[in-house]
Design a protein around this motif. Structure first.
Motif, PDB file in Angstrom:
ATOM      1  N   GLY A 127      41.793  69.869  51.156  1.00 42.53           N
ATOM      2  CA  GLY A 127      42.678  70.639  50.295  1.00 42.53           C
ATOM      3  C   GLY A 127      43.745  69.796  49.632  1.00 42.53           C
ATOM      4  N   TRP A 128      43.629  68.472  49.771  1.00 38.43           N
ATOM      5  CA  TRP A 128      44.637  67.566  49.211  1.00 38.43           C
ATOM      6  C   TRP A 128      44.180  66.907  47.916  1.00 38.43           C
ATOM      7  N   TYR A 129      43.036  67.258  47.415  1.00 40.55           N
ATOM      8  CA  TYR A 129      42.584  66.689  46.147  1.00 40.55           C
ATOM      9  C   TYR A 129      41.731  67.709  45.408  1.00 40.55           C
ATOM     10  N   PRO A 130      41.984  67.906  44.104  1.00 41.27           N
ATOM     11  CA  PRO A 130      42.934  67.148  43.282  1.00 41.27           C
ATOM     12  C   PRO A 130      44.387  67.613  43.369  1.00 41.27           C
ATOM     13  N   ASP A 131      44.700  68.630  44.164  1.00 41.59           N
ATOM     14  CA  ASP A 131      46.085  69.028  44.398  1.00 41.59           C
ATOM     15  C   ASP A 131      46.855  69.136  43.079  1.00 41.59           C
ATOM     16  N   ARG A 132      46.397  69.991  42.189  1.00 38.60           N
ATOM     17  CA  ARG A 132      46.964  70.064  40.843  1.00 38.60           C
ATOM     18  C   ARG A 132      48.361  70.667  40.819  1.00 38.60           C
ATOM     19  N   VAL A 133      49.229  70.043  40.032  1.00 35.81           N
ATOM     20  CA  VAL A 133      50.608  70.497  39.866  1.00 35.81           C
ATOM     21  C   VAL A 133      50.940  70.564  38.380  1.00 35.81           C
ATOM     22  N   ASN A 134      51.668  71.595  37.991  1.00 37.95           N
ATOM     23  CA  ASN A 134      52.052  71.775  36.584  1.00 37.95           C
ATOM     24  C   ASN A 134      53.314  70.954  36.307  1.00 37.95           C
ATOM     25  N   LYS A 215      41.355  76.173  58.035  1.00 40.10           N
ATOM     26  CA  LYS A 215      41.260  76.037  56.577  1.00 40.10           C
ATOM     27  C   LYS A 215      41.179  74.565  56.175  1.00 40.10           C
ATOM     28  N   THR A 216      42.024  73.719  56.794  1.00 40.33           N
ATOM     29  CA  THR A 216      42.036  72.293  56.441  1.00 40.33           C
ATOM     30  C   THR A 216      40.794  71.582  56.945  1.00 40.33           C
ATOM     31  N   TRP A 217      40.422  71.801  58.187  1.00 44.34           N
ATOM     32  CA  TRP A 217      39.343  71.042  58.826  1.00 44.34           C
ATOM     33  C   TRP A 217      37.963  71.513  58.409  1.00 44.34           C
ATOM     34  N   LEU A 218      37.786  72.848  58.275  1.00 44.32           N
ATOM     35  CA  LEU A 218      36.463  73.389  57.988  1.00 44.32           C
ATOM     36  C   LEU A 218      36.292  73.829  56.537  1.00 44.32           C
ATOM     37  N   LEU A 219      37.104  74.800  56.093  1.00 45.33           N
ATOM     38  CA  LEU A 219      36.910  75.366  54.758  1.00 45.33           C
ATOM     39  C   LEU A 219      37.151  74.340  53.663  1.00 45.33           C
ATOM     40  N   ARG A 220      38.103  73.449  53.873  1.00 43.14           N
ATOM     41  CA  ARG A 220      38.421  72.433  52.869  1.00 43.14           C
ATOM     42  C   ARG A 220      37.812  71.072  53.204  1.00 43.14           C
ATOM     43  N   ALA A 221      36.845  71.083  54.116  1.00 48.02           N
ATOM     44  CA  ALA A 221      36.041  69.891  54.438  1.00 48.02           C
ATOM     45  C   ALA A 221      36.880  68.703  54.871  1.00 48.02           C
ATOM     46  N   GLY A 222      37.920  68.953  55.665  1.00 47.80           N
ATOM     47  CA  GLY A 222      38.744  67.858  56.163  1.00 47.80           C
ATOM     48  C   GLY A 222      37.963  66.886  57.018  1.00 47.80           C
ATOM     49  N   PHE A 223      36.867  67.339  57.630  1.00 48.78           N
ATOM     50  CA  PHE A 223      36.051  66.458  58.457  1.00 48.78           C
ATOM     51  C   PHE A 223      35.452  65.308  57.648  1.00 48.78           C
ATOM     52  N   LEU A 224      35.382  65.469  56.323  1.00 47.24           N
ATOM     53  CA  LEU A 224      34.862  64.385  55.474  1.00 47.24           C
ATOM     54  C   LEU A 224      35.904  63.294  55.232  1.00 47.24           C
ATOM     55  N   ASP A 225      37.143  63.558  55.606  1.00 46.35           N
ATOM     56  CA  ASP A 225      38.204  62.556  55.478  1.00 46.35           C
ATOM     57  C   ASP A 225      38.409  61.768  56.769  1.00 46.35           C
ATOM     58  N   GLY A 226      37.468  61.839  57.674  1.00 39.96           N
ATOM     59  CA  GLY A 226      37.505  61.024  58.877  1.00 39.96           C
ATOM     60  C   GLY A 226      38.636  61.381  59.818  1.00 39.96           C
ATOM     61  N   LYS A 227      39.152  60.356  60.491  1.00 40.66           N
ATOM     62  CA  LYS A 227      40.221  60.555  61.467  1.00 40.66           C
ATOM     63  C   LYS A 227      41.459  61.173  60.816  1.00 40.66           C
ATOM     64  N   GLN A 228      41.771  60.692  59.616  1.00 40.93           N
ATOM     65  CA  GLN A 228      42.935  61.239  58.920  1.00 40.93           C
ATOM     66  C   GLN A 228      42.762  62.723  58.620  1.00 40.93           C
ATOM     67  N   LEU A 232      45.367  65.429  59.794  1.00 43.88           N
ATOM     68  CA  LEU A 232      46.032  66.265  58.804  1.00 43.88           C
ATOM     69  C   LEU A 232      45.862  67.742  59.139  1.00 43.88           C
ATOM     70  N   ALA A 233      44.703  68.125  59.651  1.00 42.79           N
ATOM     71  CA  ALA A 233      44.492  69.519  60.051  1.00 42.79           C
ATOM     72  C   ALA A 233      45.474  69.915  61.139  1.00 42.79           C
ATOM     73  N   VAL A 234      45.706  69.018  62.086  1.00 45.15           N
ATOM     74  CA  VAL A 234      46.672  69.283  63.154  1.00 45.15           C
ATOM     75  C   VAL A 234      48.084  69.351  62.588  1.00 45.15           C
ATOM     76  N   VAL A 235      48.414  68.426  61.687  1.00 38.91           N
ATOM     77  CA  VAL A 235      49.752  68.418  61.085  1.00 38.91           C
ATOM     78  C   VAL A 235      49.990  69.687  60.276  1.00 38.91           C
ATOM     79  N   ASN A 236      48.998  70.124  59.521  1.00 44.19           N
ATOM     80  CA  ASN A 236      49.144  71.362  58.748  1.00 44.19           C
ATOM     81  C   ASN A 236      49.342  72.567  59.664  1.00 44.19           C
ATOM     82  N   ALA A 237      48.629  72.568  60.787  1.00 46.64           N
ATOM     83  CA  ALA A 237      48.800  73.651  61.756  1.00 46.64           C
ATOM     84  C   ALA A 237      50.204  73.612  62.353  1.00 46.64           C
TER      85      ALA A 237
END
Length: 256
Positions: A127-134, A215-228, A232-237
């Protein structure tokens, strides 16, 4: 040939001397750079001025939204590009911005995709990319809302166009500094929600916390970002837990 719009880069900062130089260098092609310092003790204001930015100081902190409004009030050019000190405009993104300035439609707001750094890795998932901001818009037409934290641009229902190129965001360079910032954001979020009359129950704390991890680890495919991704999923929680626990605590304090 179309008339090119002029550009003000606007930055709010406090104690960002270690980050400002690269940030300002990445936008040294802009017509104007505004830095609004909120009371740095590390020489940030003097550094920004030495690098050519128009530097102002405003220590009456009323939240991120109002500070951005104040910073924008110093901008004198047609368009505003709002940045943070830990962000850098890449060459590809610069090309997109330059194209906008030539072909700009003032009724349109332009979003930038952020590529976020977390513990040495630029995250492509979670969920951190592309993280669009106006962040790019007509100066006289749009302003930020009054939010204490996680401030947003008041788009007034305008069309938003996504630009090509990444905005590098050095989100988490130092884990402890990142955690302190997260705790501060959680406090500001809870305070703003509480002042708006919001409350939450004990069960809500737990469900939101678990939901943030999934949401971070599964729905947003955080597992594809490896250890980080897992960290990050833990930090978001943890951040979500802090937000809702603080809101719950504020409600409890008023009933005792």
């Amino acid at each position: 040939m179309s008339h090119r719009k002029s550009l003000s880069v606007v930055i709010i900062a406090k104690n960002e001397a270690g980050l400002l130089t690269e940030c300002l260098q990445s936008v040294d092609w802009a017509d104007e750079i505004i830095v609004l310092d909120s009371g740095s003790i590390d020489g940030s204001a003097a550094l920004a001025e030495s690098l050519g930015a128009k530097t102002f100081i405003h220590t009456d902190w009323q939240g991120f939204g109002k500070q951005r409004q104040k910073a924008q009030s110093y901008a004198t050019q047609d368009y505003v590009l709002m940045l943070d000190a830990d962000e850098r405009v890449t060459p590809e993104l610069r090309q997109s911005i330059e194209h906008v300035l030539i072909t700009a439609d003032d009724s349109v707001i332009y979003s930038l995709g952020r590529l976020n750094l977390f513990l040495g890795r630029f995250m492509r998932h979670s969920g951190w990319y592309p993280d669009r901001v106006n962040r790019l818009y007509a100066n006289q037409r749009y302003r930020y809302n009054d939010d204490l934290v996680h401030e947003s641009l008041n788009t007034q229902g305008a069309k938003v166009v996504a630009l090509q190129g990444d905005l590098l965001h050095l989100t988490c360079r130092d884990f402890f500094a990142f955690q302190r910032k997260q705790l501060h954001y959680a406090e500001q979020w809870a305070t703003q929600r509480y002042q708006a009359g919001k409350k939450c129950g004990y069960l809500s704390i737990l469900t939101h916390t678990l939901g943030a991890f999934c949401k971070t680890w599964l729905l947003r495919a955080g597992f594809l970002d490896g250890k980080q991704g897992l960290l990050l999923a833990v930090v978001n929680a943890q951040y979500t837990f802090n937000k809702y626990a603080a809101l719950w605590a504020l409600g409890r304090n008023t009933t005792q």
